[in-house]
Write an enzyme that holds these catalytic residues in place. Structure first.
Site, PDB file in Angstrom:
ATOM      1  N   ASP A 139       0.254  -9.602  -4.607  1.00 19.69           N
ATOM      2  CA  ASP A 139       1.544  -8.875  -4.630  1.00 19.69           C
ATOM      3  C   ASP A 139       1.358  -7.538  -5.368  1.00 19.69           C
ATOM      4  OD1 ASP A 139       4.160  -8.157  -4.201  1.00 19.69           O
ATOM      5  OD2 ASP A 139       5.030  -9.686  -5.507  1.00 19.69           O
ATOM      6  N   HIS A 181       3.820   1.364  -8.527  1.00 16.06           N
ATOM      7  CA  HIS A 181       5.049   2.148  -8.650  1.00 16.06           C
ATOM      8  C   HIS A 181       4.757   3.434  -9.418  1.00 16.06           C
ATOM      9  CE1 HIS A 181       7.900  -0.602  -6.885  1.00 16.06           C
ATOM     10  NE2 HIS A 181       7.482  -1.589  -7.643  1.00 16.06           N
ATOM     11  N   ASN A 185       7.235  -3.207   3.698  1.00 13.02           N
ATOM     12  CA  ASN A 185       8.357  -2.462   3.093  1.00 13.02           C
ATOM     13  C   ASN A 185       7.970  -1.031   2.726  1.00 13.02           C
ATOM     14  OD1 ASN A 185       6.744  -3.262   0.896  1.00 13.02           O
ATOM     15  ND2 ASN A 185       8.490  -3.558  -0.473  1.00 13.02           N
ATOM     16  N   LEU A 201       0.814  -1.227   0.000  1.00 11.89           N
ATOM     17  CA  LEU A 201       0.000   0.000   0.000  1.00 11.89           C
ATOM     18  C   LEU A 201       0.846   1.276   0.000  1.00 11.89           C
ATOM     19  CD1 LEU A 201      -2.929  -0.997   2.409  1.00 11.89           C
ATOM     20  CD2 LEU A 201      -2.954  -0.866  -0.086  1.00 11.89           C
ATOM     21  N   HIS A 258       9.919 -14.157   1.543  1.00  8.18           N
ATOM     22  CA  HIS A 258      10.217 -13.845   0.139  1.00  8.18           C
ATOM     23  C   HIS A 258      11.448 -14.690  -0.182  1.00  8.18           C
ATOM     24  CE1 HIS A 258      11.166 -10.841  -3.231  1.00  8.18           C
ATOM     25  NE2 HIS A 258      12.278 -11.542  -3.106  1.00  8.18           N
TER      26      HIS A 258
HETATM   27  O1  DOR Z   1       7.952  -7.305  -7.619  1.00  6.90           O
HETATM   28  C1  DOR Z   1       8.015  -7.049  -6.435  1.00  6.90           C
HETATM   29  N1  DOR Z   1       7.670  -5.851  -5.964  1.00  6.90           N
HETATM   30  N2  DOR Z   1       8.450  -7.985  -5.597  1.00  6.90           N
HETATM   31  C2  DOR Z   1       8.691  -7.739  -4.299  1.00  6.90           C
HETATM   32  O2  DOR Z   1       9.090  -8.632  -3.600  1.00  6.90           O
HETATM   33  C3  DOR Z   1       8.504  -6.376  -3.764  1.00  6.90           C
HETATM   34  C4  DOR Z   1       7.533  -5.624  -4.568  1.00  6.90           C
HETATM   35  C5  DOR Z   1       7.538  -4.153  -4.299  1.00  6.90           C
HETATM   36  O3  DOR Z   1       7.556  -3.739  -3.125  1.00  6.90           O
HETATM   37  O4  DOR Z   1       7.474  -3.372  -5.245  1.00  6.90           O
HETATM   38 ZN    ZN Z   2       8.199 -10.442  -2.515  1.00  6.44          ZN
END
Ligand code: DOR
Ligand code: ZN
Length: 422
Positions: free
Chosen positions: A299, A303, A86, A55, A173
């Site tokens: 997942d 971005h 993260n 998120l 992971h």
């Molecule tokens: O493709 C991914 N994006 N894999 C991950 O493990 C993290 C994630 C991200 O936070 O963008």
């Molecule tokens: Zn991951």
């Protein structure tokens, strides 16, 4: 608000009337005030539950916020999402997980259940305050350094031991970092042809093999994030046959897309773990059918444009998932509603300990967390129309089956007529 869903099909069964009042499924009609929804031709599923959502708040509100991600989730048929740790700052303290949890409550569109980091700053060196996060208002149950692997076996063992006391789960992971240094895509024929450094399947499989042994040794619960290879499926199959307490997820994109898509160097297809081969996709589909893989998790990885629309090697890995997950699963498996309900709602709710989700819609008193799908509707994915703040969907221009018509959270509509109510 009370609702009467007229002529709805629960999990594909014969049409019936479904009453919702006081936040639960009711045996009795709610009376005159109930809003009547013509649900003929629509399928009711327990609200979807995602155990793996990014998120981005706090820290990258330009890519997503708890509110925009919650809206995307509700529009995708979800009533609960588990928010990955993260963020920036990392969700490695009670303070940060409580902040995310509170933002979720304020948005009020889905239940946002924070995931806590396993290690301080996701750095893989020192265990985070798992107990404090578990006993915080957020009630964290799943811990993950997702984005990074907990590579140190001693730390992984300690984390598994620690969470055992409160029936927590470590979500790994699985990526042996020494085997993926500089990796850009799946290691195979296509990476060789393109001259890109490969991410070998064994980097995932070796960690899963190690971790199922650790979980077995400790007697604790392991969850494997985004399983992507046929070899991983075999490791999991054997571990489950031995009775190891391990669960696993697969993403919609790993059930559909392959590494051939990297050929165009469009970073929208860059993801971690990377898209694999057709053989892997087939094995993952079979594993989901068999139950070797327990759940579909998105997942969802929003971005910002500048992090995605650049050279392949600089682009961040990840793709949007919340608003397209059910249609993708439907396109892969067809209208197997019992399977879809189990793998996208019931089993994920069980793993995350979200007791009010994934309930039986035929039983009076079940919390009214549900979604209505029009399986006959087909729609074209237009990134500009998605509710997510980001645009990085790999399905732009694809025609997908299945449209979410309505979603209800504790008996209140979050989506009606395919639109978010707030
Ligand atoms: O493709 C991914 N994006 N894999 C991950 O493990 C993290 C994630 C991200 O936070 O963008
Ligand atoms: Zn991951």
């Amino acid at each position: 608000m009370a609702y009467l869903l007229k002529g709805v099909s629960i999990l594909g069964a014969a049409p019936t009337d479904l009453h919702i009042s006081d936040g639960v499924i009711s045996a009795e009609p709610a009376g005159q005030d109930a809003e009547v929804i013509d649900a003929s031709g629509l399928v009711a599923l327990p609200g979807l539950v995602d155990v793996h959502t990014h998120l981005r708040e706090p820290g990258r509100e330009d890519a997503e916020t708890v509110e925009t991600g919650s809206r995307a989730a509700a529009l995708g048929g979800y009533t609960a999402v588990c928010a990955m740790a993260n963020t920036s700052p990392v969700a490695d303290t009670a303070g940060v997980v409580e902040q995310v949890w509170r933002l979720g409550r304020e948005a009020g569109l889905v239940d946002v259940q924070p995931i806590g980091a396993v290690t301080v700053g996701l750095a893989g060196k020192q265990m985070a305050e798992l107990g404090a996060m578990a006993s915080s208002a957020a009630g964290v149950r799943i811990f993950s350094d997702d984005g990074f692997c907990v590579a140190d076996p001693k730390l992984m063992r300690r984390a598994l031991e620690y969470v055992k006391a409160f029936d927590g789960v470590i979500a790994q992971h699985a990526e042996e970092p020494r085997l993926t240094e500089g990796a850009q895509m799946h290691e195979g024929e296509v990476s060789t042809r393109l001259g890109l450094t490969g991410w070998p399947a064994v980097a995932e499989e070796a960690i899963i093999a190690r971790d199922v042994l650790l979980a077995e040794h400790v007697g604790s619960r392991l969850h494997v994030c985004h399983v992507s290879t046929a070899g991983s499926v075999e490791v999991l199959r054997q571990a489950k046959a031995r009775g190891v307490r391990v669960t696993a997820e697969v993403t919609p994109h790993h059930l559909l897309l392959t590494d051939e898509l990297a050929s165009g160097y469009d970073p929208v297809f860059k993801v971690n773990p990377p898209l694999r081969t057709r053989k892997d996709v087939e094995a993952l589909r079979q594993a989901l059918l068999d139950g070797v893989i327990d759940v579909v998790a998105t997942d969802h990885a929003p971005h910002a444009v500048q992090d995605k629309e650049c050279e392949w090697s600089y682009a961040r890995p990840g793709m949007l998932g919340l608003e397209t997950a059910l249609p993708i699963v439907l396109s892969v498996f067809g209208p197997k509603w019992e399977l879809i309900a189990d793998r996208m709602s019931i089993a994920p709710a069980r793993i995350a300990g979200l007791d009010s989700h994934g309930g039986d819609l035929t039983r009076a008193g079940t919390p009214a967390n549900l979604t209505l799908v029009d399986p006959a509707a087909r729609w074209v994915v237009d990134p500009a129309e998605l509710a997510s703040r980001s645009r990085n969907t790999p399905y732009a221009g694809h025609t997908l089956p299945g449209r979410i018509v309505a979603t209800f959270l504790r008996g209140e509509a979050t989506v009606l007529d395919g639109k978010a109510v707030k």
